[in-house]
Design a protein around this motif. Structure first.
Motif, short mmCIF file in Angstrom:
data_model
loop_
_atom_site.label_atom_id
_atom_site.label_comp_id
_atom_site.label_asym_id
_atom_site.label_seq_id
_atom_site.Cartn_x
_atom_site.Cartn_y
_atom_site.Cartn_z
N UNK A 143 0.67 -1.12 -0.11
CA UNK A 143 -0.09 0.07 0.17
C UNK A 143 0.70 1.32 -0.08
N UNK A 144 2.08 1.28 0.59
CA UNK A 144 2.76 2.28 0.83
C UNK A 144 3.29 3.01 -0.60
N UNK A 145 3.71 1.72 -1.27
CA UNK A 145 4.30 1.93 -2.77
C UNK A 145 2.96 2.69 -3.58
N UNK A 146 1.95 2.21 -3.25
CA UNK A 146 0.62 2.73 -4.11
C UNK A 146 0.56 4.01 -3.86
N UNK A 147 0.73 4.34 -2.59
CA UNK A 147 0.64 5.93 -2.04
C UNK A 147 1.55 6.92 -2.66
N UNK A 148 2.84 6.19 -2.64
CA UNK A 148 3.72 7.21 -3.22
C UNK A 148 3.63 7.18 -4.76
N UNK A 149 3.18 5.93 -5.48
CA UNK A 149 3.01 6.24 -6.82
C UNK A 149 1.82 7.08 -7.13
N UNK A 150 0.80 7.21 -6.07
CA UNK A 150 -0.33 8.22 -6.58
C UNK A 150 0.05 9.55 -6.24
N UNK A 151 0.65 9.88 -5.26
CA UNK A 151 1.17 11.13 -4.95
C UNK A 151 1.92 11.76 -6.09
N UNK A 152 2.90 10.71 -6.78
CA UNK A 152 3.83 11.26 -7.85
C UNK A 152 2.83 11.32 -9.15
N UNK A 153 2.14 10.39 -9.28
CA UNK A 153 1.25 10.59 -10.46
C UNK A 153 0.52 11.81 -10.58
N UNK A 154 -0.30 12.19 -9.55
CA UNK A 154 -1.01 13.47 -9.35
C UNK A 154 -0.05 14.63 -9.55
N UNK A 155 1.03 14.60 -9.00
CA UNK A 155 1.99 15.62 -9.29
C UNK A 155 2.39 15.83 -10.71
N UNK A 156 2.56 14.76 -11.38
CA UNK A 156 2.59 14.61 -12.90
C UNK A 156 1.47 15.28 -13.38
N UNK A 157 0.51 14.76 -13.28
CA UNK A 157 -0.97 15.18 -13.88
C UNK A 157 -0.91 16.99 -13.71
N UNK A 158 -0.44 17.17 -12.57
CA UNK A 158 -0.54 18.81 -12.50
C UNK A 158 0.49 19.29 -13.43
N UNK A 159 1.72 18.67 -13.48
CA UNK A 159 2.63 19.44 -14.43
C UNK A 159 2.27 19.13 -15.72
#
Lengths: 346, 377
Positions: free
Chosen positions: B100-116
């Motif tokens: 789960x922790x890895x999934x959360x890190x992925x999610x945070x990073x993916x949403x940052x990417x979405x913003x950029x």
């Protein structure tokens, strides 16, 4: 009749001054853009990057002069010249201050006080389009032709409201001489407003400034050189000093248009509620009037930069709609109301 | 479609304009051959393939992990999403359960990417319409997001984020501080852009009704992502087929009405705001995790998925980004096929711009956010 010597000094002065202002404007534009956009802008050459225009000038002068193989060489060479000459000659009839008395001689701060100055400015102003069209056509490039076509349509359309707005102002002042127009803006109006054109012609001023932006091909009317659509428009194929003339001519045009705005609508060299000639000596008054005039011009030059970095650009059909369906009817209305008011009050 | 041109004669007094592949407004190396009547486009013929690098074929000669860097180069504006999308496909093939922790890190990073990614799209759309300033307001914040990427995995654009089965590292300790610093600035930049654009008369004139598409057409053409939502279809893989931990966070899926340039713009604007909310929630969940929670599932040193094939798609900033992976049991994939969102969207481009003006062609291209790297692969 003034001395030839004085006349030549004035010509040289205003020529150099306009050149200088245009040069500094390129710097102001880039630094201003930097300021507006949270970045620095050119700051390497000299203090605050002030020598940047100089460096750019040297670069443009020393670059290889390339004429595309399939261009029409005569037209290609003629374009920038046709663009720059009207830009430089329009200023001849616009005052840059009141008058200065040196050695008992009264010198008007204006190259030529022509009694049809207004007509001269309008006529010369409409010459600039030839430079763009000829350059765009002569380049033999589709983007250039598109840019040239856009500018033809745009400048011819916007000359109408531009001229009509000025015409209404001419009705108010009752003279074609720009100097007389400037002099008429002394004092107050209705007892409390400065006697400036903007208060007598508010709608006229708005029409004039919109049309002036279009005449100068500035954002939001920079369609002839819309770089994201048609690369660089009419000057796509130009390089070296030929390009330099186009760019330079544009800034000289800005200076002329700003000076016209000040002369017609912002009281030329007059300060509101204050008559400088009453408490300043003849020489210092001349200098003060020049400075006041120039500061007003500088404001409008800055406005050009400010607007450029704020709004998007129009599309071709929207530009035409605005010109023909809004500005021209409004300009005619303005002219009609002005004429009516003058008829009633006369 | 704005105006239809019913009868286009085969020959006539028209000008064929070649826009691209080297043109200021052609993002990357796109090329459109447009037949124009004055400013009006009669026919636009896009030519693709100028950035074709054979990514899919290359994948057949690389091991599963070696392929991750190549996915960076698909949509280079949102590399992390590509990485994760591919990793998830392989994980699905191998039947791995990602911690789960890895999934959360992925999610945070993916949403940052979405913003950029949305920042790039909106900024460039502004530039293409002649408004430069919001581009800089937004890109300054994008720079900060890239700082976070850089400090997470050492590179800004081509991130090569994550590993098959999880992520390579934990979020650095001062992530919270950086994010708290970035968030208000990001909101401010979005707000400033909103104030400069959304109710700007010229902007509205330029974008509203330009290259509009109906929801039916959008679905038939295979639109996904913001372009589909702008047309009014509420489809978001994060909601409809939740992957990772997206079913545990609350967010809205914005939709437009007309599918025009304005709606595409406004959908992206709202999505940025929603992404900020997702990151906040995800980070909250992340903080509740044990500090030594595993970051990676148990995977063998050499990845050899069992024989079989799998398709997995996630909601990338541009739309549905899917990877089809076929394995023959060896350490290299037998076949990799990528489904990039741009490819499907770009098909509709000739029909979208027909009868519009040259300036609209540019606006349409920017608002569809066609990325050559993803399109040509």
């Amino acid at each position: 009749m003034e001395d030839w010597g004085i006349a030549i000094i004035k010509v040289v002065f205003i020529w150099v001054w306009t050149l200088l202002c245009a040069t500094v404007m390129t710097w102001v534009e880039r630094r201003g853009a930097g300021m507006i956009q949270d970045r620095l802008g050119p700051n390497r050459a000299g203090p605050f990057g002030l020598f940047q225009p100089l460096a750019d000038g040297i670069k443009l002068f020393t670059k290889e002069d390339i004429v595309p193989a399939n261009a029409r060489k005569i037209l290609f060479s003629l374009g920038p010249i046709l663009f720059a000459i009207p830009a430089f000659s329009a200023y001849a009839v616009i005052p840059f201050g009141d008058k200065i008395v040196v050695g008992g001689k009264e010198i008007l701060l204006q190259v030529a006080d022509v009694n049809v100055g207004f007509l001269y400015v309008v006529a010369i102003g409409s010459m600039a389009v030839y430079g763009i069209v000829v350059g765009g056509w002569g380049s033999n490039n589709k983007y250039s032709i598109l840019g040239g076509l856009r500018s033809t349509a745009q400048m011819i359309s916007y000359e109408v409201p531009w001229g009509l707005a000025l015409l209404a102002a001419v009705l108010v002042y009752g003279t074609f001489s720009l100097r007389q127009i400037a002099l008429a803006q002394q004092g107050t109006f209705l007892g409390f407003l400065p006697n400036w054109g903007i208060f007598k012609q508010p709608l006229g001023f708005i029409l004039f400034i919109v049309a002036a932006y279009a005449e100068a091909n500035r954002v939001p009317f920079d369609l002839p050189e819309a770089e994201s659509e048609i690369v660089a428009g009419y000057h796509t194929e130009y390089g070296s000093m030929r390009l330099g003339l186009y760019l330079f001519g544009e800034y000289v045009n800005l200076y002329t248009l700003s000076a016209l705005m000040v002369t017609f609508y912002f009281g030329a060299w007059h300060l509101p509620y204050l008559d400088m000639s009453k408490f300043l000596g003849p020489i210092s008054y001349g200098i003060a009037s020049f400075i006041v005039f120039f500061l007003k011009v500088a404001f409008f030059l800055w406005l050009f930069v400010w607007v450029r970095w704020t709004v998007p650009r129009f599309r071709y059909d929207q530009l035409m709609n605005l010109g023909w369906k809004s500005l021209i009817p409004l300009a005619l209305l303005n002219l009609f109301i002005t004429a009516l008011c003058i008829q009633i009050t006369a | 479609m704005a105006q239809q041109c019913p009868n286009i004669p085969e020959v006539g007094d028209f000008v064929t304009i070649n826009i691209g592949p080297s043109h200021p407004a052609m993002h990357g190396t796109l090329r459109v051959i447009a037949q124009t009547d004055g400013e009006t486009i009669l026919k636009a013929d896009p030519e693709i393939g100028y950035l074709h690098r054979g990514v899919e074929k290359l994948g057949e000669n690389l091991t599963y992990h070696q392929f991750i860097p190549l996915t960076d180069r698909l949509n280079y504006c949102s590399a992390i999403t590509n990485n994760v999308s591919y990793e998830m496909a392989v994980e699905k093939l191998m039947g791995l359960e990602v911690p789960e922790k890895a999934q959360l890190i992925r999610m945070i990073m993916m949403e940052l990417t979405r913003i950029s990614d949305h920042i790039v799209c909106i900024g460039i759309l502004g530039v293409d319409l002649g408004a430069f300033t919001p581009y800089f307001y937004l890109f300054i914040q994008r720079e900060e997001i890239y700082e976070i990427f850089e400090w997470f995995n050492g590179s800004r654009l081509t991130t090569t984020f994550g590993r098959i089965g999880g992520v390579e590292a934990d979020l650095p300790e001062d992530f919270e501080q950086r994010w708290e610093e970035l968030k208000p600035n990001l909101r401010k930049a979005i707000d400033e852009t909103d104030r400069l654009f959304t109710h700007n008369r010229i902007w509205m004139d330029r974008t509203i009704g330009t290259t509009a598409i109906s929801p039916e057409d959008a679905l038939n053409w295979g639109f996904t992502g913001p372009c589909l939502r702008a047309a009014g279809v509420k489809r978001d893989l994060r909601k409809d087929e939740p992957y990772g931990m997206y079913d545990k966070v609350n967010f809205e899926v914005p939709t437009g009405k007309h599918g025009d340039v304005f709606d595409r713009y406004i959908v992206r604007m709202i999505e940025m705001e929603e992404s900020i909310k997702i990151i906040d929630q995800a980070f909250q969940m992340y903080k509740e995790m044990a500090p030594d929670a595993p970051l990676r599932a148990k995977v063998p040193k050499i990845i050899k998925p069992p024989e079989g094939e799998v398709y997995h798609a996630i909601e990338s900033p541009n739309g549905e980004l899917g990877f089809f992976v076929k394995s023959d049991g060896s350490d290299k994939p037998y076949r990799i096929k990528i489904r990039p969102p741009c490819y499907m969207i770009y098909q509709a481009f000739p029909e979208l711009v027909q009868g519009e003006m040259i300036a609209d062609l540019i606006a349409c291209l920017s608002s569809l956010n066609i990325i050559a790297g993803e399109l040509d692969r």
